[in-house]
Design a protein around this motif. Structure first.
Motif, PDB file in Angstrom:
ATOM      1  N   CYS A 102      -9.239-138.904  28.980  1.00 29.13           N
ATOM      2  CA  CYS A 102      -8.635-137.580  29.163  1.00 29.13           C
ATOM      3  C   CYS A 102      -8.898-136.691  27.953  1.00 29.13           C
ATOM      4  O   CYS A 102      -9.262-135.525  28.099  1.00 29.13           O
ATOM      5  CB  CYS A 102      -7.135-137.735  29.405  1.00 29.13           C
ATOM      6  SG  CYS A 102      -6.268-136.180  29.635  1.00 29.13           S
ATOM      7  N   ARG A 103      -8.735-137.252  26.753  1.00 26.44           N
ATOM      8  CA  ARG A 103      -8.937-136.460  25.534  1.00 26.44           C
ATOM      9  C   ARG A 103     -10.376-135.983  25.397  1.00 26.44           C
ATOM     10  O   ARG A 103     -10.631-134.890  24.890  1.00 26.44           O
ATOM     11  CB  ARG A 103      -8.511-137.262  24.321  1.00 26.44           C
ATOM     12  CG  ARG A 103      -6.997-137.405  24.239  1.00 26.44           C
ATOM     13  CD  ARG A 103      -6.572-138.219  23.048  1.00 26.44           C
ATOM     14  NE  ARG A 103      -5.121-138.346  23.032  1.00 26.44           N
ATOM     15  CZ  ARG A 103      -4.476-139.435  22.667  1.00 26.44           C
ATOM     16  NH1 ARG A 103      -5.145-140.507  22.270  1.00 26.44           N
ATOM     17  NH2 ARG A 103      -3.166-139.469  22.697  1.00 26.44           N
ATOM     18  N   ALA A 104     -11.317-136.790  25.840  1.00 21.78           N
ATOM     19  CA  ALA A 104     -12.720-136.367  25.796  1.00 21.78           C
ATOM     20  C   ALA A 104     -12.940-135.174  26.718  1.00 21.78           C
ATOM     21  O   ALA A 104     -13.677-134.241  26.383  1.00 21.78           O
ATOM     22  CB  ALA A 104     -13.636-137.520  26.191  1.00 21.78           C
ATOM     23  N   THR A 105     -12.299-135.176  27.858  1.00 18.59           N
ATOM     24  CA  THR A 105     -12.420-134.058  28.801  1.00 18.59           C
ATOM     25  C   THR A 105     -11.688-132.826  28.284  1.00 18.59           C
ATOM     26  O   THR A 105     -12.128-131.701  28.479  1.00 18.59           O
ATOM     27  CB  THR A 105     -11.867-134.458  30.176  1.00 18.59           C
ATOM     28  OG1 THR A 105     -12.522-135.656  30.609  1.00 18.59           O
ATOM     29  CG2 THR A 105     -12.078-133.378  31.209  1.00 18.59           C
ATOM     30  N   ALA A 106     -10.557-133.030  27.614  1.00 21.61           N
ATOM     31  CA  ALA A 106      -9.744-131.912  27.121  1.00 21.61           C
ATOM     32  C   ALA A 106     -10.313-131.297  25.850  1.00 21.61           C
ATOM     33  O   ALA A 106      -9.922-130.185  25.480  1.00 21.61           O
ATOM     34  CB  ALA A 106      -8.314-132.393  26.872  1.00 21.61           C
ATOM     35  N   SER A 107     -11.238-131.985  25.194  1.00 23.39           N
ATOM     36  CA  SER A 107     -11.783-131.513  23.927  1.00 23.39           C
ATOM     37  C   SER A 107     -12.400-130.120  24.076  1.00 23.39           C
ATOM     38  O   SER A 107     -13.209-129.868  24.958  1.00 23.39           O
ATOM     39  CB  SER A 107     -12.847-132.495  23.433  1.00 23.39           C
ATOM     40  OG  SER A 107     -13.413-132.039  22.235  1.00 23.39           O
ATOM     41  N   GLY A 108     -11.973-129.216  23.198  1.00 23.18           N
ATOM     42  CA  GLY A 108     -12.499-127.858  23.214  1.00 23.18           C
ATOM     43  C   GLY A 108     -11.824-126.950  24.218  1.00 23.18           C
ATOM     44  O   GLY A 108     -12.192-125.784  24.329  1.00 23.18           O
ATOM     45  N   ARG A 109     -10.873-127.471  24.943  1.00 18.51           N
ATOM     46  CA  ARG A 109     -10.155-126.661  25.937  1.00 18.51           C
ATOM     47  C   ARG A 109      -8.709-126.485  25.490  1.00 18.51           C
ATOM     48  O   ARG A 109      -8.212-127.205  24.628  1.00 18.51           O
ATOM     49  CB  ARG A 109     -10.156-127.366  27.300  1.00 18.51           C
ATOM     50  CG  ARG A 109     -11.535-127.626  27.846  1.00 18.51           C
ATOM     51  CD  ARG A 109     -11.490-128.492  29.061  1.00 18.51           C
ATOM     52  NE  ARG A 109     -10.917-127.764  30.193  1.00 18.51           N
ATOM     53  CZ  ARG A 109     -10.728-128.308  31.382  1.00 18.51           C
ATOM     54  NH1 ARG A 109     -11.042-129.555  31.600  1.00 18.51           N
ATOM     55  NH2 ARG A 109     -10.222-127.599  32.362  1.00 18.51           N
ATOM     56  N   ALA A 127      -5.840-127.626  26.380  1.00 13.89           N
ATOM     57  CA  ALA A 127      -5.280-128.665  27.237  1.00 13.89           C
ATOM     58  C   ALA A 127      -4.734-129.791  26.377  1.00 13.89           C
ATOM     59  O   ALA A 127      -5.113-129.940  25.214  1.00 13.89           O
ATOM     60  CB  ALA A 127      -6.354-129.200  28.177  1.00 13.89           C
ATOM     61  N   MET A 128      -3.859-130.589  26.947  1.00 13.32           N
ATOM     62  CA  MET A 128      -3.343-131.762  26.261  1.00 13.32           C
ATOM     63  C   MET A 128      -3.174-132.902  27.255  1.00 13.32           C
ATOM     64  O   MET A 128      -2.982-132.673  28.455  1.00 13.32           O
ATOM     65  CB  MET A 128      -2.028-131.473  25.554  1.00 13.32           C
ATOM     66  CG  MET A 128      -0.882-131.090  26.469  1.00 13.32           C
ATOM     67  SD  MET A 128       0.605-130.746  25.546  1.00 13.32           S
ATOM     68  CE  MET A 128       1.536-132.205  25.910  1.00 13.32           C
ATOM     69  N   CYS A 129      -3.245-134.124  26.767  1.00 16.05           N
ATOM     70  CA  CYS A 129      -3.149-135.310  27.608  1.00 16.05           C
ATOM     71  C   CYS A 129      -1.853-136.051  27.320  1.00 16.05           C
ATOM     72  O   CYS A 129      -1.392-136.080  26.178  1.00 16.05           O
ATOM     73  CB  CYS A 129      -4.324-136.236  27.360  1.00 16.05           C
ATOM     74  SG  CYS A 129      -5.907-135.474  27.763  1.00 16.05           S
ATOM     75  N   ASP A 130      -1.301-136.647  28.356  1.00 16.29           N
ATOM     76  CA  ASP A 130      -0.064-137.409  28.213  1.00 16.29           C
ATOM     77  C   ASP A 130      -0.009-138.450  29.315  1.00 16.29           C
ATOM     78  O   ASP A 130      -0.722-138.357  30.316  1.00 16.29           O
ATOM     79  CB  ASP A 130       1.143-136.475  28.300  1.00 16.29           C
ATOM     80  CG  ASP A 130       2.371-137.058  27.625  1.00 16.29           C
ATOM     81  OD1 ASP A 130       2.293-138.173  27.059  1.00 16.29           O
ATOM     82  OD2 ASP A 130       3.418-136.399  27.655  1.00 16.29           O
ATOM     83  N   LEU A 131       0.869-139.424  29.131  1.00 22.51           N
ATOM     84  CA  LEU A 131       1.048-140.445  30.153  1.00 22.51           C
ATOM     85  C   LEU A 131       1.721-139.845  31.378  1.00 22.51           C
ATOM     86  O   LEU A 131       2.598-138.987  31.263  1.00 22.51           O
ATOM     87  CB  LEU A 131       1.886-141.599  29.601  1.00 22.51           C
ATOM     88  CG  LEU A 131       1.262-142.357  28.437  1.00 22.51           C
ATOM     89  CD1 LEU A 131       2.217-143.447  27.936  1.00 22.51           C
ATOM     90  CD2 LEU A 131      -0.063-142.973  28.833  1.00 22.51           C
ATOM     91  N   ASN A 132       1.321-140.286  32.532  1.00 21.71           N
ATOM     92  CA  ASN A 132       1.865-139.808  33.800  1.00 21.71           C
ATOM     93  C   ASN A 132       3.245-140.417  34.013  1.00 21.71           C
ATOM     94  O   ASN A 132       3.376-141.634  34.136  1.00 21.71           O
ATOM     95  CB  ASN A 132       0.922-140.223  34.941  1.00 21.71           C
ATOM     96  CG  ASN A 132       1.346-139.689  36.282  1.00 21.71           C
ATOM     97  OD1 ASN A 132       2.435-139.150  36.446  1.00 21.71           O
ATOM     98  ND2 ASN A 132       0.479-139.857  37.261  1.00 21.71           N
ATOM     99  N   PRO A 133       4.299-139.594  34.076  1.00 25.81           N
ATOM    100  CA  PRO A 133       5.645-140.150  34.253  1.00 25.81           C
ATOM    101  C   PRO A 133       5.863-140.750  35.639  1.00 25.81           C
ATOM    102  O   PRO A 133       6.825-141.484  35.840  1.00 25.81           O
ATOM    103  CB  PRO A 133       6.557-138.950  34.016  1.00 25.81           C
ATOM    104  CG  PRO A 133       5.717-137.769  34.358  1.00 25.81           C
ATOM    105  CD  PRO A 133       4.303-138.142  33.981  1.00 25.81           C
TER     106      PRO A 133
END
Length: 92
Positions: A60-67, A69-75
């Motif tokens: 997820c962080r690789a996809t969010a890089s430069g955008r 956006a932020m990544c987190d665990l799905n509750p």
């Protein structure tokens, strides 16, 4: 007079929902353990959404890089249930 009071109340409630707009349901995909929250701004408001299609935080962080956006665990992630245990029978 009662009709006027009720009409004013209905009008106020209706106007409130028009001003704030409809509420949007957020869909988390329970099949994936990681979600990316994407923010898009701009002159005309943009928006934000959640994309729950990632199997790991590094992915997820690789996809969010430069955008924005932020990544987190799905509750709402529902891990697959473990396979049933096999019962071994001994032959005497």
């Amino acid at each position: 007079m009662r009709v006027l009071t009720w009409s004013a109340l209905v009008l106020a409630l209706t106007a409130g929902s028009v001003i704030t707009g409809p509420a949007h349901a957020q869909a988390y995909d329970p099949r994936y353990p990681v979600c990316m929250k994407v923010y898009e701004g701009g002159r005309f408001g943009g928006g934000e959404w959640i994309d729950c299609s990632y199997t790991s935080l590094p992915q997820c962080r690789a996809t969010a890089s430069g955008r924005s956006a932020m990544c987190d665990l799905n509750p709402f992630y529902a891990p697959p249930s473990p396979p049933p245990r096999r019962v071994h029978r001994r032959h005497h």
